[in-house]
Scaffold this motif. Structure first.
Motif, PDB file in Angstrom:
ATOM      1  N   ILE A 136      -8.503  16.620  -2.322  1.00 22.15           N
ATOM      2  CA  ILE A 136      -8.299  17.650  -1.306  1.00 22.15           C
ATOM      3  C   ILE A 136      -8.671  17.130   0.075  1.00 22.15           C
ATOM      4  CG2 ILE A 136      -9.061  19.924  -0.517  1.00 22.15           C
ATOM      5  CD1 ILE A 136      -9.499  20.630  -3.491  1.00 22.15           C
ATOM      6  N   LEU A 137      -9.853  16.539   0.188  1.00 23.65           N
ATOM      7  CA  LEU A 137     -10.352  16.105   1.490  1.00 23.65           C
ATOM      8  C   LEU A 137      -9.544  14.934   2.054  1.00 23.65           C
ATOM      9  CD1 LEU A 137     -14.176  16.429   0.882  1.00 23.65           C
ATOM     10  CD2 LEU A 137     -12.800  17.766   2.489  1.00 23.65           C
ATOM     11  N   ARG A 138      -9.046  14.057   1.205  1.00 29.98           N
ATOM     12  CA  ARG A 138      -8.199  12.966   1.693  1.00 29.98           C
ATOM     13  C   ARG A 138      -6.968  13.520   2.401  1.00 29.98           C
ATOM     14  NH1 ARG A 138      -9.602   7.869  -0.561  1.00 29.98           N
ATOM     15  NH2 ARG A 138     -10.884   8.005  -2.446  1.00 29.98           N
ATOM     16  N   LEU A 146      -4.413   5.015  12.433  1.00 25.54           N
ATOM     17  CA  LEU A 146      -4.827   3.977  11.481  1.00 25.54           C
ATOM     18  C   LEU A 146      -6.156   4.317  10.827  1.00 25.54           C
ATOM     19  CD1 LEU A 146      -3.828   0.710  13.390  1.00 25.54           C
ATOM     20  CD2 LEU A 146      -2.679   1.760  11.430  1.00 25.54           C
ATOM     21  N   LEU A 147      -7.089   4.855  11.612  1.00 25.98           N
ATOM     22  CA  LEU A 147      -8.387   5.209  11.050  1.00 25.98           C
ATOM     23  C   LEU A 147      -8.246   6.313  10.008  1.00 25.98           C
ATOM     24  CD1 LEU A 147     -11.431   4.911  10.986  1.00 25.98           C
ATOM     25  CD2 LEU A 147     -11.580   6.472  12.940  1.00 25.98           C
ATOM     26  N   ALA A 148      -7.434   7.333  10.301  1.00 26.97           N
ATOM     27  CA  ALA A 148      -7.222   8.402   9.329  1.00 26.97           C
ATOM     28  C   ALA A 148      -6.577   7.871   8.058  1.00 26.97           C
ATOM     29  CB  ALA A 148      -6.355   9.496   9.940  1.00 26.97           C
ATOM     30  N   LEU A 149      -5.650   6.916   8.184  1.00 27.41           N
ATOM     31  CA  LEU A 149      -5.009   6.331   7.011  1.00 27.41           C
ATOM     32  C   LEU A 149      -6.004   5.518   6.196  1.00 27.41           C
ATOM     33  CD1 LEU A 149      -2.440   5.798   5.390  1.00 27.41           C
ATOM     34  CD2 LEU A 149      -1.977   3.861   6.903  1.00 27.41           C
ATOM     35  N   VAL A 150      -6.846   4.739   6.871  1.00 33.12           N
ATOM     36  CA  VAL A 150      -7.838   3.930   6.162  1.00 33.12           C
ATOM     37  C   VAL A 150      -8.817   4.820   5.411  1.00 33.12           C
ATOM     38  CG1 VAL A 150      -9.791   2.364   6.483  1.00 33.12           C
ATOM     39  CG2 VAL A 150      -7.638   1.922   7.677  1.00 33.12           C
ATOM     40  N   VAL A 151      -9.292   5.878   6.055  1.00 32.93           N
ATOM     41  CA  VAL A 151     -10.219   6.804   5.397  1.00 32.93           C
ATOM     42  C   VAL A 151      -9.559   7.449   4.177  1.00 32.93           C
ATOM     43  CG1 VAL A 151     -11.520   8.942   5.685  1.00 32.93           C
ATOM     44  CG2 VAL A 151     -11.530   7.232   7.500  1.00 32.93           C
ATOM     45  N   ALA A 152      -8.266   7.754   4.283  1.00 29.96           N
ATOM     46  CA  ALA A 152      -7.567   8.426   3.182  1.00 29.96           C
ATOM     47  C   ALA A 152      -7.368   7.519   1.976  1.00 29.96           C
ATOM     48  CB  ALA A 152      -6.222   8.951   3.669  1.00 29.96           C
ATOM     49  N   VAL A 153      -7.105   6.233   2.211  1.00 31.53           N
ATOM     50  CA  VAL A 153      -6.797   5.331   1.096  1.00 31.53           C
ATOM     51  C   VAL A 153      -7.986   4.480   0.677  1.00 31.53           C
ATOM     52  CG1 VAL A 153      -4.389   5.227   1.815  1.00 31.53           C
ATOM     53  CG2 VAL A 153      -5.965   3.464   2.618  1.00 31.53           C
ATOM     54  N   ARG A 207     -18.507  11.710   3.658  1.00 32.30           N
ATOM     55  CA  ARG A 207     -17.690  10.927   4.588  1.00 32.30           C
ATOM     56  C   ARG A 207     -16.368  11.631   4.880  1.00 32.30           C
ATOM     57  NH1 ARG A 207     -13.697   7.472   3.099  1.00 32.30           N
ATOM     58  NH2 ARG A 207     -14.471   7.504   0.942  1.00 32.30           N
ATOM     59  N   LEU A 208     -15.718  12.139   3.849  1.00 36.16           N
ATOM     60  CA  LEU A 208     -14.433  12.796   4.037  1.00 36.16           C
ATOM     61  C   LEU A 208     -14.592  14.142   4.736  1.00 36.16           C
ATOM     62  CD1 LEU A 208     -12.786  11.960   0.601  1.00 36.16           C
ATOM     63  CD2 LEU A 208     -12.245  10.959   2.828  1.00 36.16           C
ATOM     64  N   ARG A 209     -15.655  14.879   4.419  1.00 38.35           N
ATOM     65  CA  ARG A 209     -15.891  16.153   5.112  1.00 38.35           C
ATOM     66  C   ARG A 209     -16.155  15.931   6.587  1.00 38.35           C
ATOM     67  NH1 ARG A 209     -20.370  19.682   2.438  1.00 38.35           N
ATOM     68  NH2 ARG A 209     -19.395  21.337   3.678  1.00 38.35           N
ATOM     69  N   ARG A 210     -16.944  14.903   6.901  1.00 35.14           N
ATOM     70  CA  ARG A 210     -17.230  14.606   8.311  1.00 35.14           C
ATOM     71  C   ARG A 210     -15.974  14.160   9.045  1.00 35.14           C
ATOM     72  NH1 ARG A 210     -21.932  12.480   5.890  1.00 35.14           N
ATOM     73  NH2 ARG A 210     -20.999  10.391   5.811  1.00 35.14           N
ATOM     74  N   ALA A 211     -15.089  13.425   8.357  1.00 38.84           N
ATOM     75  CA  ALA A 211     -13.848  12.988   8.994  1.00 38.84           C
ATOM     76  C   ALA A 211     -12.983  14.182   9.379  1.00 38.84           C
ATOM     77  CB  ALA A 211     -13.084  12.053   8.058  1.00 38.84           C
ATOM     78  N   ALA A 212     -12.865  15.157   8.482  1.00 39.24           N
ATOM     79  CA  ALA A 212     -12.064  16.341   8.797  1.00 39.24           C
ATOM     80  C   ALA A 212     -12.635  17.093   9.993  1.00 39.24           C
ATOM     81  CB  ALA A 212     -11.984  17.254   7.573  1.00 39.24           C
ATOM     82  N   MET A 213     -13.954  17.254  10.021  1.00 43.04           N
ATOM     83  CA  MET A 213     -14.582  17.937  11.152  1.00 43.04           C
ATOM     84  C   MET A 213     -14.433  17.127  12.437  1.00 43.04           C
ATOM     85  SD  MET A 213     -15.554  20.750   9.929  1.00 43.04           S
ATOM     86  CE  MET A 213     -16.425  21.287  11.411  1.00 43.04           C
TER      87      MET A 213
END
Length: 314
Positions: free
Chosen positions: A225-227, A285-292, A129-135
């Motif tokens: 790292i990915l967060r 907001l989406l990036a923040l939610v994914v990170a936390v 999930r985190l790898r796909r978010a970065a891409m």
């Protein structure tokens, strides 16, 4: 104020970031050289991972906090496109610290050492999930860069034509002068992230705990790292979209300079600008939610590792 520590401000920023990274690397190298007590190897490894993550945030936080100085601190040399790329450049510093942390991972010392030979890949340690978010944020930045680049009337401006021979221009606008450095730094960050994750997957196993606990610690490091990576890339993309939206709203309101300064409002530009601002808020907001977003990967009991046929004596 356009200087710091007697240097031009951009040069001073680079010196401070480089100094922070070098100090972090030296601390990690010294930390990794100390002997590991076999009965405390798991605790030692977790402490080393926490130290790496803590020190790695130094250049990242420094770079992120410098961005508001462009708007509120009056640093003339920190112009818009430099401020925009600074968080992603700082992210490279964080990844460099993590790379040093993995290469200085604590190893057991003594006359007899053991190492479990287990094949691991990035897919085993890194959450998809985190790898796909970065891409996804990188792909979004490419789309936004191309769109804004085609829309821009200059490297950092956008214009609106009024009538047959009148126009006015608004800046700053994230044209090619903004987006090309950001895309280059973001691509480098994604590539370096994959390299660091490979180091996480391939580093030596902790010798006195079972494989399950060792893999949990690897996944924890990879998540940290990915967060950070996806959060910085997501917020950078949101910032680009927001700057573009604000510029289009100013254009729609008739602000700017040129032969038709003070022209009548344009509802099309106002709607486009407002839509971009809402999109920027949604991305941030989406990036923040994914990170936390909490992980359900709880730490297993650190059982002592049994002798297995797959172990190799060193």
């Amino acid at each position: 104020m356009d200087s710091l520590l007697g240097l031009q401000f951009p040069a001073a920023v680079g010196v401070v970031l480089a100094g922070a990274s070098l100090l972090a690397a030296a601390a990690l190298w010294w930390d990794g050289q100390r002997a590991v007590a076999p009965s405390a190897a798991a605790r030692r490894a977790a402490r080393h991972a926490a130290l790496t993550a803590g020190v790695g945030t130094v250049p990242l936080i420094f770079g992120i906090l410098l961005v508001p100085t462009y708007y509120f601190g009056g640093y003339l040399a920190l112009v818009g496109h430099r401020a925009a790329v600074l968080p992603v450049v700082s992210l490279l510093g964080l990844l460099a610290v993590h790379a040093v942390g993995e290469m200085t991972w604590p190893r057991p010392r003594g006359t007899q050492r053991q190492a479990r030979l287990v094949a691991r890949t990035v897919h085993d340690v890194a959450p998809g999930r985190l790898r796909r978010a970065a891409m996804m944020w990188l792909a979004g930045a490419v789309v936004v860069a191309v769109g804004f680049g085609l829309m821009a009337s200059g490297p950092r401006s956008v214009s609106r034509v009024v009538g047959l021979d009148q126009a006015f221009t608004v800046d700053p606008f994230p044209g090619w002068l903004w987006t090309v450095p950001i895309l280059a730094a973001s691509t480098a960050a994604v590539v370096l992230t994959e390299l660091v994750l490979r180091l996480v997957a391939s580093r030596p196993a902790i010798d006195d705990v079972d494989e399950e606990w060792d893999m949990w610690l690897r996944r924890r490091v990879a998540r940290r790292i990915l967060r950070s990576v996806q959060l910085v890339l997501g917020w950078t993309l949101a910032g680009l979209i927001a700057v573009g939206g604000l510029s289009l709203r100013r254009l729609g309101l008739g602000y700017g300079s040129g032969t038709a300064a003070g022209a009548s409002p344009s509802s099309a530009h106002l709607v486009a600008g407002s839509t971009l601002l809402l999109a920027a808020l949604a991305v941030a907001l989406l990036a923040l939610v994914v990170a936390v977003w909490p992980s359900r990967d709880t730490a297993p009991a650190a059982a002592m590792a049994d002798d297995e046929p797959a172990e190799a004596q060193a």
